[in-house]
Design a protein around this motif. Structure first.
Motif, PDB file in Angstrom:
ATOM      1  N   VAL A  26       0.848  -1.191   0.000  1.00 12.05           N
ATOM      2  CA  VAL A  26       0.000   0.000   0.000  1.00 12.05           C
ATOM      3  C   VAL A  26       0.889   1.248   0.000  1.00 12.05           C
ATOM      4  CG1 VAL A  26      -1.843   1.257   1.191  1.00 12.05           C
ATOM      5  CG2 VAL A  26      -1.744  -1.251   1.320  1.00 12.05           C
ATOM      6  N   ILE A  27       0.680   2.111  -0.978  1.00 12.77           N
ATOM      7  CA  ILE A  27       1.359   3.403  -0.984  1.00 12.77           C
ATOM      8  C   ILE A  27       0.309   4.501  -0.978  1.00 12.77           C
ATOM      9  CG2 ILE A  27       3.300   2.435  -2.270  1.00 12.77           C
ATOM     10  CD1 ILE A  27       2.341   4.163  -4.671  1.00 12.77           C
ATOM     11  N   GLY A  46      -2.656   7.891 -14.661  1.00 11.77           N
ATOM     12  CA  GLY A  46      -2.214   6.759 -15.462  1.00 11.77           C
ATOM     13  C   GLY A  46      -1.127   5.958 -14.782  1.00 11.77           C
ATOM     14  N   GLN A  47      -0.209   6.644 -14.109  1.00  3.08           N
ATOM     15  CA  GLN A  47       0.871   5.954 -13.396  1.00  3.08           C
ATOM     16  C   GLN A  47       0.322   5.200 -12.184  1.00  3.08           C
ATOM     17  OE1 GLN A  47       3.065   9.545 -12.919  1.00  3.08           O
ATOM     18  NE2 GLN A  47       4.196   9.308 -14.840  1.00  3.08           N
ATOM     19  N   VAL A  48      -0.682   5.789 -11.536  1.00  2.00           N
ATOM     20  CA  VAL A  48      -1.362   5.084 -10.447  1.00  2.00           C
ATOM     21  C   VAL A  48      -2.016   3.820 -10.976  1.00  2.00           C
ATOM     22  CG1 VAL A  48      -3.349   5.193  -8.886  1.00  2.00           C
ATOM     23  CG2 VAL A  48      -1.711   7.080  -8.951  1.00  2.00           C
ATOM     24  N   TYR A  56      -0.495  -3.132  -6.480  1.00  2.00           N
ATOM     25  CA  TYR A  56      -0.450  -2.163  -5.386  1.00  2.00           C
ATOM     26  C   TYR A  56      -1.849  -1.658  -5.053  1.00  2.00           C
ATOM     27  CZ  TYR A  56       4.614  -1.638  -6.128  1.00  2.00           C
ATOM     28  OH  TYR A  56       5.961  -1.845  -6.246  1.00  2.00           O
ATOM     29  N   THR A  57      -2.033  -1.283  -3.807  1.00  2.00           N
ATOM     30  CA  THR A  57      -3.158  -0.434  -3.437  1.00  2.00           C
ATOM     31  C   THR A  57      -2.612   0.981  -3.308  1.00  2.00           C
ATOM     32  OG1 THR A  57      -4.393  -2.150  -2.284  1.00  2.00           O
ATOM     33  CG2 THR A  57      -4.831   0.124  -1.635  1.00  2.00           C
ATOM     34  N   VAL A  58      -3.251   1.914  -3.992  1.00  2.00           N
ATOM     35  CA  VAL A  58      -2.782   3.304  -3.977  1.00  2.00           C
ATOM     36  C   VAL A  58      -3.842   4.177  -3.328  1.00  2.00           C
ATOM     37  CG1 VAL A  58      -1.938   5.248  -5.334  1.00  2.00           C
ATOM     38  CG2 VAL A  58      -1.456   2.906  -6.098  1.00  2.00           C
ATOM     39  N   LEU A  59      -3.512   4.732  -2.173  1.00  2.00           N
ATOM     40  CA  LEU A  59      -4.388   5.665  -1.478  1.00  2.00           C
ATOM     41  C   LEU A  59      -4.051   7.084  -1.929  1.00  2.00           C
ATOM     42  CD1 LEU A  59      -4.065   4.262   2.174  1.00  2.00           C
ATOM     43  CD2 LEU A  59      -5.613   3.499   0.347  1.00  2.00           C
ATOM     44  N   VAL A  60      -5.076   7.882  -2.171  1.00  2.00           N
ATOM     45  CA  VAL A  60      -4.870   9.270  -2.565  1.00  2.00           C
ATOM     46  C   VAL A  60      -5.665  10.164  -1.631  1.00  2.00           C
ATOM     47  CG1 VAL A  60      -5.177  10.991  -4.392  1.00  2.00           C
ATOM     48  CG2 VAL A  60      -4.480   8.658  -4.987  1.00  2.00           C
ATOM     49  N   GLN A  61      -4.957  11.041  -0.921  1.00  2.00           N
ATOM     50  CA  GLN A  61      -5.669  11.993  -0.074  1.00  2.00           C
ATOM     51  C   GLN A  61      -6.429  12.972  -0.957  1.00  2.00           C
ATOM     52  OE1 GLN A  61      -2.875  13.846   2.715  1.00  2.00           O
ATOM     53  NE2 GLN A  61      -4.046  12.978   4.401  1.00  2.00           N
ATOM     54  N   PRO A  62      -7.692  13.234  -0.655  1.00  2.00           N
ATOM     55  CA  PRO A  62      -8.473  14.131  -1.510  1.00  2.00           C
ATOM     56  C   PRO A  62      -7.921  15.553  -1.493  1.00  2.00           C
ATOM     57  CG  PRO A  62      -9.674  13.617   0.507  1.00  2.00           C
ATOM     58  CD  PRO A  62      -8.475  12.719   0.494  1.00  2.00           C
ATOM     59  N   ASN A  76      -8.722   5.199 -12.350  1.00  3.35           N
ATOM     60  CA  ASN A  76      -7.523   4.380 -12.526  1.00  3.35           C
ATOM     61  C   ASN A  76      -7.247   3.483 -11.324  1.00  3.35           C
ATOM     62  OD1 ASN A  76      -5.799   5.065 -15.138  1.00  3.35           O
ATOM     63  ND2 ASN A  76      -6.873   6.930 -14.507  1.00  3.35           N
ATOM     64  N   GLY A  77      -8.235   3.317 -10.461  1.00  2.00           N
ATOM     65  CA  GLY A  77      -8.131   2.331  -9.393  1.00  2.00           C
ATOM     66  C   GLY A  77      -7.658   2.848  -8.058  1.00  2.00           C
ATOM     67  N   ALA A  78      -7.453   4.155  -7.931  1.00  6.68           N
ATOM     68  CA  ALA A  78      -7.000   4.698  -6.645  1.00  6.68           C
ATOM     69  C   ALA A  78      -8.140   4.663  -5.623  1.00  6.68           C
ATOM     70  CB  ALA A  78      -6.500   6.125  -6.807  1.00  6.68           C
ATOM     71  N   VAL A  79      -7.766   4.544  -4.352  1.00  8.66           N
ATOM     72  CA  VAL A  79      -8.716   4.635  -3.245  1.00  8.66           C
ATOM     73  C   VAL A  79      -8.589   6.035  -2.665  1.00  8.66           C
ATOM     74  CG1 VAL A  79      -9.384   3.726  -0.984  1.00  8.66           C
ATOM     75  CG2 VAL A  79      -8.483   2.175  -2.745  1.00  8.66           C
TER      76      VAL A  79
END
Length: 463
Positions: A26-27, A46-48, A56-62, A76-79
């Motif tokens: 997880v990043i 796209g890179q995510v 990978y699980t990719v977390l993105v802060q809003p 693109n699959g980010a959480v």
């Protein structure tokens, strides 16, 4: 439907979803808070998506300020999640506020602490106190010392757009309407391509003869051969142009056309001279810079309309232009407009010291200052040279800068995750020097390579 696709439809707080993500690396991409102009991210959507496909699980802060939108990352699959404490590694662009740093995590961003910059020592203290394993992008380099994660090209592109806009404003203050007035600052364009299209358009006006003949031939001088200079030249080439040798500047000034813009690229041997008259030798200069002086103020700048300065200056090296030399460049007191243009009219600089008189950065909010030989002022009127030295120029082009940072960073994400925060770095043989040499803090201490920062801090004035 596959297991992953079924799970992706679930609310990300669902227990099954959380169990599933716990089995994956997880990043997280943290929200940028260092500046209202900071709209970049460490990775684009796209890179995510590529990382998600790799497991990978990719977390993105809003963030509603980020140039790439939340829906683009979600597609693109980010959480999208405020709480990123689940991440094994957290990536940013610029410094993370000390209170936002989560203890015992891996972090990577530009910290601007390696010179013990006083304004950022609170960030370094937080990284140490919270026992963060921290990697600074600025120190990621190959075996030759060449930086692998840097925004030099984007700084050159943005700087060139900005100074063309500033040149138009300065000429207007001197009584000249020119095609440069039709260009804005870099952040006014959604993409670099859009800015280049605007420059191409004003270039056609120059070809049609819409630069006043009384301005004479315009010459842009580029110093340095690195990414900053290359980026600036890339933009410049959208204009009708001709590159000439530094030796031909006087002739161009006398006989050149106003239907094109001239350019010259100045290397060290074009202006650095040995005090004993010996032939310039780059290796000798590197070892003994004190044995050289610069003739830039005599051979180059008197013929230059606009200087794009991409030189990184080191203490002990000759200045490109000293304060005393700069006073000799100033035009006589201006009378009525239109006023005869002086040379130089404009400078784009990195405020790194090669121009002694440029003692501070400008900002995106206030991009230009006027230097009259005595002081810097926030005006376009009166005698002087207009200068742009924006501290964070790549942030003006957030989409392309994000794309570039992500492309440079992607090859090292997996390796950074391998760094064990509990083991000594010396015992981790599978970590490359690129990552290992960029680790500033580990196990609550400065790593061996960066212990000098503690000594530098002892020399700082008490706050």
């Amino acid at each position: 439907m596959s297991t992953w696709r079924r799970l992706s439809c679930l609310n990300f707080n669902h227990p099954l979803r959380r169990y599933f993500t716990d089995t994956r690396p997880v990043i997280a991409l943290c929200r940028e808070e260092s500046s209202v102009w900071e709209r970049r991210a460490p990775l684009n959507p796209g890179q995510v998506g590529r990382l998600v496909k790799e497991g990978y699980t990719v977390l993105v802060q809003p963030s509603t300020r980020r140039a790439y939108s939340i829906p683009e990352y979600k597609m693109n699959g980010a959480v999208i999640r405020e709480d990123i404490s689940e991440a094994h590694a957290i990536f940013g662009v610029k410094i993370v506020p000390p209170e936002r740093i989560i203890p015992n995590k891996r972090y990577a961003f530009f910290s601007h602490t390696i010179k013990a910059q006083p304004e950022n020592m609170s960030v370094l203290d937080a990284l140490l106190e919270k026992k963060v394993c921290f990697m600074d992008y600025e120190k990621m380099a190959d075996k030759n010392g060449t930086r692998l994660v840097a925004f030099g090209k984007m700084a050159g592109i943005a700087g060139m757009i900005n100074i063309l806009h500033g040149l138009g404003l300065r000429l207007l203050s001197l009584g000249y309407h020119t095609p440069f007035m039709h260009l804005g600052c870099a952040h006014n364009y959604p993409t670099v391509s859009a800015a280049k299209a605007a420059i191409t358009s004003l270039g056609r006006e120059i070809q049609y003869g819409l630069l006043p003949d009384s301005l004479g031939p315009m010459i842009f001088t580029f110093t340095g051969a690195g990414n900053v200079s290359q980026g600036a030249q890339e933009v410049f080439k959208e204009l009708p142009h001709e590159f000439v040798s530094p030796r031909d500047l006087e002739e161009v000034t006398e006989k050149g056309s106003t239907r094109r813009i001239y350019a010259t690229v100045v290397d060290m041997e074009d202006h650095l001279e040995h005090v004993d008259g010996c032939k310039f030798d780059v290796q000798d200069f590197i070892k003994h810079p004190e044995n050289y002086h610069s003739s830039f103020n005599e051979k180059i700048i008197p013929y230059t309309t606009c200087l794009i300065n991409g030189i990184n200056w080191e203490p002990g090296s000759p200045r490109l232009i000293t304060i005393e030399q700069s006073k000799q460049l100033q035009a006589k007191e201006l009378t009525e407009a239109p006023c005869p243009p002086q040379r130089p009219l404009a400078i784009c600089d990195n405020a790194a010291g090669s121009l002694e008189f440029m003692s501070r950065f400008t900002s995106v909010d206030s991009p230009f200052v006027l230097y009259n030989g005595e002081c810097l002022s926030n005006t376009m009127s009166g005698p002087g040279i207009v200068i742009s030295s924006i501290y964070n120029m790549p942030a003006q082009l957030p989409h392309e800068s994000t794309d570039l940072l992500g492309a440079m960073l992607l090859p090292y994400i997996r390796e950074f995750l391998k760094v064990d925060p509990d083991k000594s770095l010396g015992s981790q043989q599978d970590i490359s020097d690129v990552v290992k040499n960029a680790l500033l803090t580990h196990k609550g201490k400065l790593t061996e390579k960066f212990q000098y920062i503690a000594e530098l801090r002892k020399e700082l004035p008490l706050q």
